[in-house]
Write an enzyme that holds these catalytic residues in place. Structure first.
Site, PDB file in Angstrom:
ATOM      1  N   SER A   1       1.038  -1.320   0.129  1.00 20.98           N
ATOM      2  CA  SER A   1      -0.326   0.013   0.227  1.00 20.98           C
ATOM      3  C   SER A   1       1.001   1.445  -0.368  1.00 20.98           C
ATOM      4  O   SER A   1       0.332   2.465  -0.372  1.00 20.98           O
ATOM      5  CB  SER A   1      -0.814   0.351   1.345  1.00 20.98           C
ATOM      6  OG  SER A   1      -1.246  -1.054   1.496  1.00 20.98           O
TER       7      SER A   1
ATOM      8  N   HIS B   1      -0.673  -2.789  -6.667  1.00 20.11           N
ATOM      9  CA  HIS B   1      -1.796  -2.246  -5.796  1.00 20.11           C
ATOM     10  C   HIS B   1      -3.443  -2.427  -6.135  1.00 20.11           C
ATOM     11  O   HIS B   1      -3.908  -1.827  -7.062  1.00 20.11           O
ATOM     12  CB  HIS B   1      -1.651  -0.775  -5.371  1.00 20.11           C
ATOM     13  CG  HIS B   1      -1.945  -0.183  -3.807  1.00 20.11           C
ATOM     14  ND1 HIS B   1      -2.987   1.438  -3.474  1.00 20.11           N
ATOM     15  CD2 HIS B   1      -2.518  -0.673  -2.822  1.00 20.11           C
ATOM     16  CE1 HIS B   1      -3.400   0.879  -2.758  1.00 20.11           C
ATOM     17  NE2 HIS B   1      -2.782  -0.531  -1.744  1.00 20.11           N
TER      18      HIS B   1
ATOM     19  N   GLU C   1      -3.389  -0.023  -8.776  1.00 17.79           N
ATOM     20  CA  GLU C   1      -2.136   1.164  -9.382  1.00 17.79           C
ATOM     21  C   GLU C   1      -1.597   0.359  -9.661  1.00 17.79           C
ATOM     22  O   GLU C   1      -0.579  -0.609  -9.266  1.00 17.79           O
ATOM     23  CB  GLU C   1      -1.812   1.846  -8.443  1.00 17.79           C
ATOM     24  CG  GLU C   1      -3.073   3.257  -7.166  1.00 17.79           C
ATOM     25  CD  GLU C   1      -2.199   3.499  -6.459  1.00 17.79           C
ATOM     26  OE1 GLU C   1      -2.432   5.557  -6.350  1.00 17.79           O
ATOM     27  OE2 GLU C   1      -1.942   3.213  -5.560  1.00 17.79           O
TER      28      GLU C   1
ATOM     29  N   ASN D   1      -2.681   5.829  -1.566  1.00 18.31           N
ATOM     30  CA  ASN D   1      -2.897   6.230  -0.243  1.00 18.31           C
ATOM     31  C   ASN D   1      -2.436   7.678   0.451  1.00 18.31           C
ATOM     32  O   ASN D   1      -2.576   8.233   1.628  1.00 18.31           O
ATOM     33  CB  ASN D   1      -2.253   5.474   0.439  1.00 18.31           C
ATOM     34  CG  ASN D   1      -3.089   3.542   0.613  1.00 18.31           C
ATOM     35  OD1 ASN D   1      -4.700   3.606   0.923  1.00 18.31           O
ATOM     36  ND2 ASN D   1      -2.316   2.668   0.543  1.00 18.31           N
TER      37      ASN D   1
END
Ligand code: 3HC
Length: 308
Positions: free
Chosen positions: A142, A163, A175, A213
């Site tokens: 992450s 991701h 991602e 994130n």
């Protein structure tokens, strides 16, 4: 793996937990071959059980036919692996710790284990001697640097971030994160794999937290500050974001889904990487993690949940 169909990639997935079992589910749904690995039989069995349940649900919802479900189940193989890495071992001349699996068929390894650099690096180092030289290594991290993880392997040009988002079978985004060393063809293959599993790949560069994130976690952290400072109770904070911003879940409810330990760990990566106090984890978040109140997975976070 001898019975695996031709022309479908074989994907090794390490970690049978929330993210790993979801990634395995979508790969099987796309008719790919999957080898699911974790550190104990109990963990592998729990992941496989959730995958089978998900595939059965796909038939109920007419996303798969019964025949496709049966083929998907037959394409799932499981194995136990240890992340302890014998010192000075090279793999050559050593018998494989996976006697029932032919790793020579692997096209990708996707790692989805705990969010600690040492654990992730160790997974790749343990598996690398048994994997074909052309296999691509991907991390579902992450927030940890793909460049740094790639450098811990012997194939940095064939290393990439993939991701996925929770719940994996539902969320469209992946991602795709090249590290500094990643070859363009590795990125192309990763994009193709994500797309083949029905996802929408978005390429982003390797910076702490990527885009997702970097933006999401400070929002969640700020929601925890609002709760801690008494700006509103948990339902109040969540309702503001759901009703005022049209978010499908409030930030605290979402933190419970992601896991409060994961949220805290990602904030720490941002904090330590940028050395900027705006990323400090909220003390209430730290306290809840210390109490073991990690959200849905422990039955208690900002809300309480019936145990499975
Ligand atoms: N796990 C697995 N599947 C779930 C689920 C869960 N926690 N919650 C819902 N689903 C499934 C349902 O079973 C249903 O599947 P079906 O088609 O087989 O019936 C499907 O999702 C839709 O569920 P609902 O009809 O209940 O739909 P909702 O409208 O309530 O949507 C949601 C549920 C998709 C979870 C929605 O609330 C949502 O999008 N929430 C935000 C999720 C999000 O932001 N995720 C990203 C987290 S960040 C992340 O993962 C990155 C990491 O690095 C931290």
């Amino acid at each position: 793996m001898e019975n695996h169909e031709l022309n479908q990639p074989t994907v090794g997935i390490v970690g049978a937990g929330q993210m790993g079992h979801g990634i395995a589910h979508v790969m099987l749904r796309a008719a790919h071959n999957v080898v699911l690995l974790d550190t104990s039989q109990a963990l592998v069995d729990a992941g496989a059980k959730r995958i089978l349940k998900g595939l059965a649900r796909d038939v109920e919802k007419e996303r798969l036919t019964e025949e496709q479900r049966q083929h998907a189940v037959a394409r799932l193989k499981t194995a136990i692996m240890s992340t302890s890495h014998p010192a000075n071992s090279t793999g050559s001349g050593r018998s494989s710790p996976f006697p029932n699996l032919d790793f020579s068929a692997l096209d990708f390894i996707i790692e989805a284990v705990t969010e600690r650099f040492e654990v992730k690096a160790s997974v790749f180092q343990v598996l690398e001697p048994y994997c074909p030289a052309e296999a691509i290594f991907a991390s579902n991290t992450s927030s940890i640097s793909i460049t740094k993880l790639a450098a811990a392997t012997k194939r940095p040009t064939k290393f990439v971030g993939l991701h996925f988002f929770n719940p994996v079978p539902v969320m469209k985004l992946v991602e795709v994160v090249p590290g500094l060393q990643t070859a363009p063809e590795t990125v192309d293959k990763a994009i193709a794999l994500a797309a083949s599993a029905g996802k929408t790949p978005v390429k982003v560069n390797d910076f702490p937290g990527f885009v997702s994130n970097r933006v999401l976690m400070p929002m969640i952290n700020e929601a925890v500050f609002c709760l801690m400072e008494g700006v509103a109770d948990a339902a109040g904070v969540d309702n503001v974001m759901k009703l005022g911003m049209n978010h499908p879940m409030g930030p605290l409810e979402l933190a419970d889904l992601i896991g409060l330990d994961v949220c805290r760990d990602i904030m720490l990566v941002l904090y330590e990487s940028f050395r900027d106090s705006k990323y400090r984890p909220c003390p209430l978040l730290e306290k809840m993690v210390a109490a073991g109140w990690l959200g849905c997975k422990t039955g208690r976070g900002f809300y309480t949940y019936p145990r499975e």
